[in-house]
Design a protein around this motif. Structure first.
Motif, PDB file in Angstrom:
ATOM      1  N   PHE A  62       0.791  -1.227   0.000  1.00  0.00           N
ATOM      2  CA  PHE A  62       0.000   0.000   0.000  1.00  0.00           C
ATOM      3  C   PHE A  62       0.829   1.285   0.000  1.00  0.00           C
ATOM      4  CE2 PHE A  62      -3.009  -2.811   2.640  1.00  0.00           C
ATOM      5  CZ  PHE A  62      -3.546  -3.374   1.483  1.00  0.00           C
ATOM      6  N   GLY A  63       2.140   1.163  -0.096  1.00  0.00           N
ATOM      7  CA  GLY A  63       2.990   2.353  -0.047  1.00  0.00           C
ATOM      8  C   GLY A  63       2.661   3.387  -1.107  1.00  0.00           C
ATOM      9  N   HIS A  64       2.191   2.931  -2.270  1.00  0.00           N
ATOM     10  CA  HIS A  64       1.936   3.862  -3.378  1.00  0.00           C
ATOM     11  C   HIS A  64       0.695   4.724  -3.157  1.00  0.00           C
ATOM     12  CE1 HIS A  64      -0.730   0.503  -4.155  1.00  0.00           C
ATOM     13  NE2 HIS A  64      -1.367   1.203  -5.057  1.00  0.00           N
ATOM     14  N   ILE A  65      -0.144   4.382  -2.170  1.00  0.00           N
ATOM     15  CA  ILE A  65      -1.330   5.192  -1.904  1.00  0.00           C
ATOM     16  C   ILE A  65      -1.223   5.926  -0.560  1.00  0.00           C
ATOM     17  CG2 ILE A  65      -2.958   3.994  -3.415  1.00  0.00           C
ATOM     18  CD1 ILE A  65      -3.837   2.271  -1.080  1.00  0.00           C
ATOM     19  N   ILE A  66      -0.012   6.001  -0.034  1.00  0.00           N
ATOM     20  CA  ILE A  66       0.275   6.781   1.168  1.00  0.00           C
ATOM     21  C   ILE A  66       1.283   7.862   0.786  1.00  0.00           C
ATOM     22  CG2 ILE A  66       1.188   6.745   3.523  1.00  0.00           C
ATOM     23  CD1 ILE A  66       0.473   3.744   3.615  1.00  0.00           C
ATOM     24  N   ASP A  67       1.024   9.078   1.231  1.00  0.00           N
ATOM     25  CA  ASP A  67       1.906  10.190   0.870  1.00  0.00           C
ATOM     26  C   ASP A  67       2.706  10.722   2.054  1.00  0.00           C
ATOM     27  OD1 ASP A  67       0.839  10.678  -1.979  1.00  0.00           O
ATOM     28  OD2 ASP A  67      -0.974  10.684  -0.746  1.00  0.00           O
ATOM     29  N   ILE A  68       2.071  10.773   3.208  1.00  0.00           N
ATOM     30  CA  ILE A  68       2.689  11.342   4.402  1.00  0.00           C
ATOM     31  C   ILE A  68       2.430  10.392   5.571  1.00  0.00           C
ATOM     32  CG2 ILE A  68       2.694  13.309   6.002  1.00  0.00           C
ATOM     33  CD1 ILE A  68       1.625  15.051   3.724  1.00  0.00           C
ATOM     34  N   ALA A  69       3.410  10.287   6.466  1.00  0.00           N
ATOM     35  CA  ALA A  69       3.254   9.445   7.657  1.00  0.00           C
ATOM     36  C   ALA A  69       3.604  10.269   8.889  1.00  0.00           C
ATOM     37  CB  ALA A  69       4.145   8.215   7.578  1.00  0.00           C
ATOM     38  N   LYS A  70       2.607  10.464   9.743  1.00  0.00           N
ATOM     39  CA  LYS A  70       2.842  11.179  11.008  1.00  0.00           C
ATOM     40  C   LYS A  70       3.118  10.158  12.101  1.00  0.00           C
ATOM     41  CE  LYS A  70      -0.704  12.894  13.281  1.00  0.00           C
ATOM     42  NZ  LYS A  70      -1.803  13.810  13.679  1.00  0.00           N
ATOM     43  N   LEU A  71       4.264  10.295  12.760  1.00  0.00           N
ATOM     44  CA  LEU A  71       4.545   9.483  13.937  1.00  0.00           C
ATOM     45  C   LEU A  71       3.757  10.119  15.074  1.00  0.00           C
ATOM     46  CD1 LEU A  71       8.388   9.003  13.392  1.00  0.00           C
ATOM     47  CD2 LEU A  71       6.502   7.558  12.618  1.00  0.00           C
ATOM     48  N   GLY A  72       2.591   9.511  15.384  1.00  0.00           N
ATOM     49  CA  GLY A  72       1.550  10.161  16.157  1.00  0.00           C
ATOM     50  C   GLY A  72       1.939  10.560  17.572  1.00  0.00           C
ATOM     51  N   ILE A  73       1.212  11.566  18.061  1.00  0.00           N
ATOM     52  CA  ILE A  73       1.443  12.207  19.355  1.00  0.00           C
ATOM     53  C   ILE A  73       2.950  12.425  19.541  1.00  0.00           C
ATOM     54  CG2 ILE A  73      -0.756  11.549  20.365  1.00  0.00           C
ATOM     55  CD1 ILE A  73       0.595   9.167  21.726  1.00  0.00           C
ATOM     56  N   GLY A  74       3.507  12.032  20.697  1.00  0.00           N
ATOM     57  CA  GLY A  74       4.955  12.148  20.893  1.00  0.00           C
ATOM     58  C   GLY A  74       5.650  10.816  20.773  1.00  0.00           C
ATOM     59  N   PRO A  87       7.900  11.303   6.177  1.00  0.00           N
ATOM     60  CA  PRO A  87       7.646  11.104   7.612  1.00  0.00           C
ATOM     61  C   PRO A  87       7.827  12.412   8.381  1.00  0.00           C
ATOM     62  CG  PRO A  87       9.880  10.438   7.107  1.00  0.00           C
ATOM     63  CD  PRO A  87       9.306  11.001   5.830  1.00  0.00           C
ATOM     64  N   TYR A  88       7.034  12.572   9.433  1.00  0.00           N
ATOM     65  CA  TYR A  88       7.249  13.700  10.338  1.00  0.00           C
ATOM     66  C   TYR A  88       6.692  13.348  11.709  1.00  0.00           C
ATOM     67  CZ  TYR A  88       2.363  15.390  10.204  1.00  0.00           C
ATOM     68  OH  TYR A  88       0.992  15.516  10.346  1.00  0.00           O
ATOM     69  N   CYS A  89       7.070  14.141  12.698  1.00  0.00           N
ATOM     70  CA  CYS A  89       6.653  13.885  14.077  1.00  0.00           C
ATOM     71  C   CYS A  89       5.397  14.674  14.406  1.00  0.00           C
ATOM     72  CB  CYS A  89       7.770  14.261  15.050  1.00  0.00           C
ATOM     73  SG  CYS A  89       9.247  13.244  14.876  1.00  0.00           S
ATOM     74  N   GLY A  90       4.510  14.075  15.172  1.00  0.00           N
ATOM     75  CA  GLY A  90       3.256  14.721  15.535  1.00  0.00           C
ATOM     76  C   GLY A  90       3.466  16.010  16.324  1.00  0.00           C
ATOM     77  N   GLY A  91       2.459  16.874  16.279  1.00  0.00           N
ATOM     78  CA  GLY A  91       2.552  18.173  16.909  1.00  0.00           C
ATOM     79  C   GLY A  91       2.718  18.127  18.419  1.00  0.00           C
ATOM     80  N   THR A  92       2.275  17.051  19.047  1.00  0.00           N
ATOM     81  CA  THR A  92       2.408  16.953  20.502  1.00  0.00           C
ATOM     82  C   THR A  92       3.872  16.970  20.922  1.00  0.00           C
ATOM     83  OG1 THR A  92       0.347  15.709  20.668  1.00  0.00           O
ATOM     84  CG2 THR A  92       1.848  15.558  22.534  1.00  0.00           C
ATOM     85  N   LEU A  93       4.751  16.360  20.113  1.00  0.00           N
ATOM     86  CA  LEU A  93       6.168  16.357  20.444  1.00  0.00           C
ATOM     87  C   LEU A  93       6.739  17.771  20.315  1.00  0.00           C
ATOM     88  CD1 LEU A  93       8.452  14.543  21.364  1.00  0.00           C
ATOM     89  CD2 LEU A  93       8.952  14.024  18.962  1.00  0.00           C
ATOM     90  N   PHE A  94       6.303  18.496  19.286  1.00  0.00           N
ATOM     91  CA  PHE A  94       6.697  19.901  19.140  1.00  0.00           C
ATOM     92  C   PHE A  94       6.244  20.702  20.368  1.00  0.00           C
ATOM     93  CE2 PHE A  94       4.748  24.024  18.243  1.00  0.00           C
ATOM     94  CZ  PHE A  94       5.874  24.786  17.932  1.00  0.00           C
ATOM     95  N   GLU A  95       4.984  20.508  20.774  1.00  0.00           N
ATOM     96  CA  GLU A  95       4.449  21.278  21.902  1.00  0.00           C
ATOM     97  C   GLU A  95       5.161  20.944  23.213  1.00  0.00           C
ATOM     98  OE1 GLU A  95       0.127  21.733  22.068  1.00  0.00           O
ATOM     99  OE2 GLU A  95       0.039  21.053  19.986  1.00  0.00           O
ATOM    100  N   ILE A 114      14.709  14.171   9.219  1.00  0.00           N
ATOM    101  CA  ILE A 114      13.317  14.561   8.976  1.00  0.00           C
ATOM    102  C   ILE A 114      13.299  16.035   8.615  1.00  0.00           C
ATOM    103  CG2 ILE A 114      11.087  14.993  10.100  1.00  0.00           C
ATOM    104  CD1 ILE A 114      11.479  12.447  11.699  1.00  0.00           C
ATOM    105  N   ASP A 115      12.742  16.360   7.460  1.00  0.00           N
ATOM    106  CA  ASP A 115      12.783  17.756   7.024  1.00  0.00           C
ATOM    107  C   ASP A 115      11.401  18.421   6.988  1.00  0.00           C
ATOM    108  OD1 ASP A 115      11.761  16.473   4.823  1.00  0.00           O
ATOM    109  OD2 ASP A 115      13.401  17.009   3.465  1.00  0.00           O
ATOM    110  N   TRP A 116      10.415  17.783   7.634  1.00  0.00           N
ATOM    111  CA  TRP A 116       9.103  18.394   7.851  1.00  0.00           C
ATOM    112  C   TRP A 116       8.909  18.579   9.348  1.00  0.00           C
ATOM    113  CZ3 TRP A 116       4.239  17.696   4.537  1.00  0.00           C
ATOM    114  CH2 TRP A 116       4.566  17.710   3.171  1.00  0.00           C
ATOM    115  N   ILE A 117       8.299  19.695   9.716  1.00  0.00           N
ATOM    116  CA  ILE A 117       8.033  19.958  11.126  1.00  0.00           C
ATOM    117  C   ILE A 117       6.626  20.525  11.271  1.00  0.00           C
ATOM    118  CG2 ILE A 117       9.024  22.297  11.052  1.00  0.00           C
ATOM    119  CD1 ILE A 117      10.080  21.780  13.917  1.00  0.00           C
TER     120      ILE A 117
END
Length: 256
Positions: free
Chosen positions: A38-50, A72-80, A100-103
């Motif tokens: 299913f990789g071809h139908i996934i665009d972004i992966a959020k590593l959820g919460i922290g 891939p990117y880390c969920g906003g809870t880790l940022f907070e 990781i170059d998305w925040i």
């Protein structure tokens, strides 16, 4: 063999029509099998919460996503959490160490004034693709429709790649009420004022996904999608479910 006339879907490295999944700790071996199909139908992966902070072999998971051209990117809870503890400098170095170059800049748990978030976006966009999230995880906090529109617009104009509308993994806050009903008047106003291709609507449940697909079209950006729902979501987008059977072509204007 392909023989049906289906709504046209974006493909390849999508800029809209995005499926953004949430990873709450799926084991690496299981993830590898899922992405093989299913990789071809996934665009972004959020590593959820922290969860990224305590994920074993997190580097391997990030590598797996990148292998399948998934961001891939880390969920906003880790940022907070980092913001709350005055550790943003360390957090930035942590992300760079993971390549990781998305925040995500969010205020779902910690109340960060909009002007402060805009300053953070201006600073972070020098080194990252910045996405922001609007809306609180607290269903009791009210935010007017005009404030929603103003925040989304301001964050995009200040350099965010996308803005996410809060919905949680339960679909009971942000653009949803406590019972899980979509705040349709809010969504309508956002669609009137903002380019829908720049919004990622959190839609954790199939009923939410079907609403946005029918309201906006097969190429609506959807987030907080469970890995187990990825294939059924793609079928929904293609009009291969009763509720989307008579799906119209994409209603959103295309990017300029």
């Amino acid at each position: 063999m392909r023989f049906l006339d289906l709504p046209e879907r974006t493909s390849g490295k999508r800029t809209y029509g995005i499926t953004s999944i949430v990873d709450f700790g799926i084991p690496s071996k299981e993830l590898e099998n899922i992405l093989y199909d299913f990789g071809h139908i996934i665009d972004i992966a959020k590593l959820g919460i922290g969860s990224a902070y305590v994920t074993p072999n997190v580097e391997k998971k990030i590598s797996l996503y990148k292998k399948h051209d998934i961001t891939p990117y880390c969920g906003g809870t880790l940022f907070e959490k980092a913001y709350h503890q005055n550790k943003l400098t360390e957090y930035i170095e942590y992300l760079k160490g993971l390549e990781i170059d998305w925040i995500e800049v969010s205020n779902g748990t910690v109340d960060i004034p909009l002007n402060d978030r805009l300053d953070l976006v201006s600073h972070l966009k020098k080194d990252f693709h910045v996405i922001a999230e609007v809306g609180s995880k607290d269903a009791n906090k009210h935010m007017s429709t005009s404030d929603w529109v103003d925040e989304v617009r301001s964050l995009l104009e200040n350099g965010c790649k996308y803005v996410i509308t809060e919905g949680r993994d339960s679909g009971t806050s942000g653009i949803y009420d406590k019972s899980g009903l979509i705040k349709s008047e809010l969504v309508d106003e956002l669609l009137k004022e903002i380019d829908c291709n720049k919004i990622i609507f959190e839609a954790p449940l199939p009923k939410h996904q079907m609403y946005f697909i029918n309201e906006i079209g097969p190429n609506v950006n959807l987030g907080n999608v469970k890995l187990s729902d990825v294939l059924i979501l793609e079928a929904q987008r293609c009009g291969l479910r009763c509720e989307t059977f008579f799906l119209e072509e994409n209603k959103c204007r295309l990017p300029l």
